[in-house]
Enzyme design. Structure first.
Site, PDB file in Angstrom:
ATOM      1  N   ARG A 174      32.704  40.338  -5.189  1.00 35.76           N
ATOM      2  CA  ARG A 174      32.938  40.920  -3.859  1.00 35.76           C
ATOM      3  C   ARG A 174      34.091  41.922  -3.924  1.00 35.76           C
ATOM      4  O   ARG A 174      35.251  41.543  -4.066  1.00 35.76           O
ATOM      5  CB  ARG A 174      33.277  39.789  -2.887  1.00 35.76           C
ATOM      6  CG  ARG A 174      33.717  40.205  -1.530  1.00 35.76           C
ATOM      7  CD  ARG A 174      32.622  40.563  -0.588  1.00 35.76           C
ATOM      8  NE  ARG A 174      31.618  39.528  -0.439  1.00 35.76           N
ATOM      9  CZ  ARG A 174      30.349  39.782  -0.082  1.00 35.76           C
ATOM     10  NH1 ARG A 174      29.953  41.021   0.181  1.00 35.76           N
ATOM     11  NH2 ARG A 174      29.482  38.791   0.022  1.00 35.76           N
ATOM     12  N   ARG A 213      23.700  43.463 -10.184  1.00 30.34           N
ATOM     13  CA  ARG A 213      25.091  43.104  -9.886  1.00 30.34           C
ATOM     14  C   ARG A 213      25.549  41.911 -10.718  1.00 30.34           C
ATOM     15  O   ARG A 213      26.747  41.692 -10.863  1.00 30.34           O
ATOM     16  CB  ARG A 213      25.251  42.746  -8.392  1.00 30.34           C
ATOM     17  CG  ARG A 213      25.120  43.936  -7.474  1.00 30.34           C
ATOM     18  CD  ARG A 213      25.636  43.634  -6.079  1.00 30.34           C
ATOM     19  NE  ARG A 213      24.882  42.625  -5.354  1.00 30.34           N
ATOM     20  CZ  ARG A 213      25.195  42.180  -4.137  1.00 30.34           C
ATOM     21  NH1 ARG A 213      26.264  42.656  -3.523  1.00 30.34           N
ATOM     22  NH2 ARG A 213      24.460  41.284  -3.532  1.00 30.34           N
ATOM     23  N   HIS A 230      28.203  50.950  -3.676  1.00 30.21           N
ATOM     24  CA  HIS A 230      28.608  50.187  -2.490  1.00 30.21           C
ATOM     25  C   HIS A 230      30.145  50.038  -2.461  1.00 30.21           C
ATOM     26  O   HIS A 230      30.688  48.940  -2.568  1.00 30.21           O
ATOM     27  CB  HIS A 230      27.932  48.822  -2.616  1.00 30.21           C
ATOM     28  CG  HIS A 230      28.013  47.906  -1.450  1.00 30.21           C
ATOM     29  ND1 HIS A 230      29.178  47.579  -0.800  1.00 30.21           N
ATOM     30  CD2 HIS A 230      27.041  47.212  -0.808  1.00 30.21           C
ATOM     31  CE1 HIS A 230      28.915  46.729   0.172  1.00 30.21           C
ATOM     32  NE2 HIS A 230      27.628  46.483   0.192  1.00 30.21           N
ATOM     33  N   ASP A 236      27.556  47.879  10.750  1.00 30.07           N
ATOM     34  CA  ASP A 236      26.587  47.910   9.647  1.00 30.07           C
ATOM     35  C   ASP A 236      25.589  49.013   9.991  1.00 30.07           C
ATOM     36  O   ASP A 236      24.625  48.793  10.731  1.00 30.07           O
ATOM     37  CB  ASP A 236      25.909  46.530   9.517  1.00 30.07           C
ATOM     38  CG  ASP A 236      25.192  46.373   8.187  1.00 30.07           C
ATOM     39  OD1 ASP A 236      25.111  47.365   7.427  1.00 30.07           O
ATOM     40  OD2 ASP A 236      24.709  45.258   7.914  1.00 30.07           O
ATOM     41  N   GLU A 268      29.289  53.885   1.579  1.00 29.80           N
ATOM     42  CA  GLU A 268      28.384  53.774   0.440  1.00 29.80           C
ATOM     43  C   GLU A 268      27.463  54.994   0.342  1.00 29.80           C
ATOM     44  O   GLU A 268      26.949  55.469   1.350  1.00 29.80           O
ATOM     45  CB  GLU A 268      27.526  52.512   0.603  1.00 29.80           C
ATOM     46  CG  GLU A 268      28.353  51.282   0.966  1.00 29.80           C
ATOM     47  CD  GLU A 268      27.494  50.089   1.379  1.00 29.80           C
ATOM     48  OE1 GLU A 268      26.354  49.972   0.892  1.00 29.80           O
ATOM     49  OE2 GLU A 268      27.961  49.282   2.196  1.00 29.80           O
TER      50      GLU A 268
HETATM   51  C1  BG6 Z   1      25.985  46.334   3.153  1.00 29.57           C
HETATM   52  C2  BG6 Z   1      24.805  46.008   4.030  1.00 29.57           C
HETATM   53  O1  BG6 Z   1      25.675  47.430   2.352  1.00 29.57           O
HETATM   54  O2  BG6 Z   1      26.284  45.214   2.313  1.00 29.57           O
HETATM   55  C3  BG6 Z   1      25.113  44.757   4.832  1.00 29.57           C
HETATM   56  O3  BG6 Z   1      24.500  47.110   4.869  1.00 29.57           O
HETATM   57  C4  BG6 Z   1      25.489  43.616   3.907  1.00 29.57           C
HETATM   58  O4  BG6 Z   1      23.989  44.422   5.629  1.00 29.57           O
HETATM   59  C5  BG6 Z   1      26.640  44.066   3.022  1.00 29.57           C
HETATM   60  O5  BG6 Z   1      25.855  42.484   4.666  1.00 29.57           O
HETATM   61  C6  BG6 Z   1      27.124  43.010   2.026  1.00 29.57           C
HETATM   62  O6  BG6 Z   1      26.094  42.573   1.209  1.00 29.57           O
HETATM   63  P1  BG6 Z   1      26.348  41.445   0.134  1.00 29.57           P
HETATM   64  O7  BG6 Z   1      24.997  41.170  -0.487  1.00 29.57           O
HETATM   65  O8  BG6 Z   1      27.308  42.019  -0.877  1.00 29.57           O
HETATM   66  O9  BG6 Z   1      26.919  40.277   0.877  1.00 29.57           O
END
Ligand code: BG6
Length: 288
Positions: free
Chosen positions: A65, A96, A159, A212, A269
C-alpha cells in the site's frame, strides 16, 4: 554527474523486501522487485515525494500500500465481459504481487536507469506468454515507463500515492489535504462514489471527502499545488486519469492503512482503460 545503482534488502518497515536503490546526484529512488513498485523518490535528501503506508505488507501475496503500484492487465475489478472467471480475479490485475526480474541497468552521465520485467505464461484472456517491462529513469526528474509490446487487450495504471507533506508549509492534518489544488484533470469524469457520470466547469479538483473519480482524456500535464511546493506530473499513453482518496471511514476499514492515512496522500494515477488490442506504453514523469 554519474549515477549509482545498488541492490538492497529492505526498505522502511519492510525489512526483508528485495529492492533496488538508484542515485543520481542528490536524488534517490527505491524500487521493490516485488510488484516493480517504486516506494520512494527523494529529489533531495529528506524530501520524500511518495507516501508509503507504515502498515503495508508484502507477505501472503498482498499488494504493497503506497508508492507507485502497477495495475495490469486490468484496472479495478476484472471486467466479466472481457475476462473469463472475472469474479475470482484480483482487483488491479496480476503483477502487484509478483517478483520481477532485472532486465537492464545503466549508470549514465545524464541519468540512472533500471528496467525490471515480468513474464506471465498465460493471462485469463491470452493463452501465450506476455512480458511487461517497467523502466525507471532518475535524473532531475523521475520517469516511469510501463511497456508491453504484445498487441493484446490490456488496461494499465501507474497508481501513484503522492505525499501531502512536501507540498505544504503546515503540518499534515485533515485540513491540510483540502488545501491542495489538483489541476490538469478534465471536465468529465465517472464518480465511482456516487456511481454518476459528472461534468464540471473546469479541470481542477480539491479533496474534502471520499473521492474516487475516473477522468476522461486528462491533460498531458497534471499538477498538485500546495502552498509550499507544486508537483508536476507529465504523462503519455493515457486515456484517463484517476483521482482517489478513501477519506476517514474507508481508511479505518483498511487493515494496511493507519486510521488517519487519508490525510497523508492523494492518488493521482495515469491510466489506459480502453480495451482495444494494442501494445502498451504508459509514462509518468514526476517533478517537485
Ligand atoms: C483506485 C480505485 O485506483 O484504487 C479505487 O479507483 C480503489 O476504487 C483504490 O479503492 C485502491 O485499490 P486497492 O486495490 O489498492 O485497495
Amino acid at each position: 554527474m554519474t549515477g549509482m545503482i545498488t541492490e538492497q534488502t529492505g526498505f522502511a518497515h519492510l525489512s526483508d523486501l528485495p529492492c533496488w536503490q538508484l542515485r543520481f546526484g542528490d536524488a534517490c529512488a527505491v524500487i521493490s522487485s516485488y510488484g516493480a513498485q517504486v516506494l520512494s523518490y527523494q529529489p533531495k535528501p529528506e524530501q520524500e515525494v511518495l507516501w508509503l503506508s507504515p502498515l503495508s505488507s508484502w507477505h501472503q501475496q498482498q499488494a504493497i500500500r503506497g508508492g507507485i503500484p502497477i495495475c495490469w492487465p486490468w484496472f479495478g475489478p476484472a471486467d466479466a465481459n472481457i475476462l473469463p472467471d472475472a469474479a475470482t480475479q484480483p482487483g488491479h490485475g496480476l503483477v502487484r504481487n509478483r517478483l520481477w526480474q532485472l532486465h537492464h541497468k545503466a549508470e549514465l552521465e545524464s541519468a540512472t536507469q533500471l528496467t525490471l520485467k515480468v513474464t506471465l505464461d498465460t493471462l485469463p484472456h491470452i493463452a501465450s506468454p506476455v512480458t511487461l517491462y517497467l523502466q525507471l529513469t532518475l535524473s532531475n526528474t523521475l520517469t516511469i515507463e510501463l511497456r508491453c509490446d504484445a498487441p493484446i487487450a490490456q488496461q494499465a495504471a501507474l497508481h501513484s500515492y503522492f505525499a501531502i507533506a512536501p507540498l505544504m508549509a503546515s503540518t499534515v492534518g485533515s485540513e491540510t489535504i483540502q488545501q491542495i489544488q489538483i489541476q490538469g484533470l478534465s471536465q468529465s469524469y465517472m464518480d465511482k462514489v456516487s456511481g454518476q457520470p459528472t461534468q464540471q466547469a473546469n479541470d481542477h479538483a480539491h479533496i474534502d471527502s471520499e473521492t474516487d473519480r475516473v477522468y476522461r482524456q486528462p491533460a498531458a500535464e497534471m499538477k498538485l499545488i500546495g502552498d509550499k511546493h507544486s508537483l508536476t506530473l507529465n504523462q503519455a499513453g493515457q486515456d484517463h486519469a484517476v483521482l482517489w482518496n478513501p477519506w476517514q471511514q474507508k481508511s479505518q476499514a483498511m487493515p494496511d492503512m493507519p486510521d488517519d492515512g487519508y490525510q497523508h496522500f492523494i492518488c493521482l494515477e495515469t491510466a489506459r482503460l480502453h480495451w482495444q488490442p494494442m501494445p502498451l506504453l504508459l509514462k509518468q514523469q514526476i517533478r517537485l
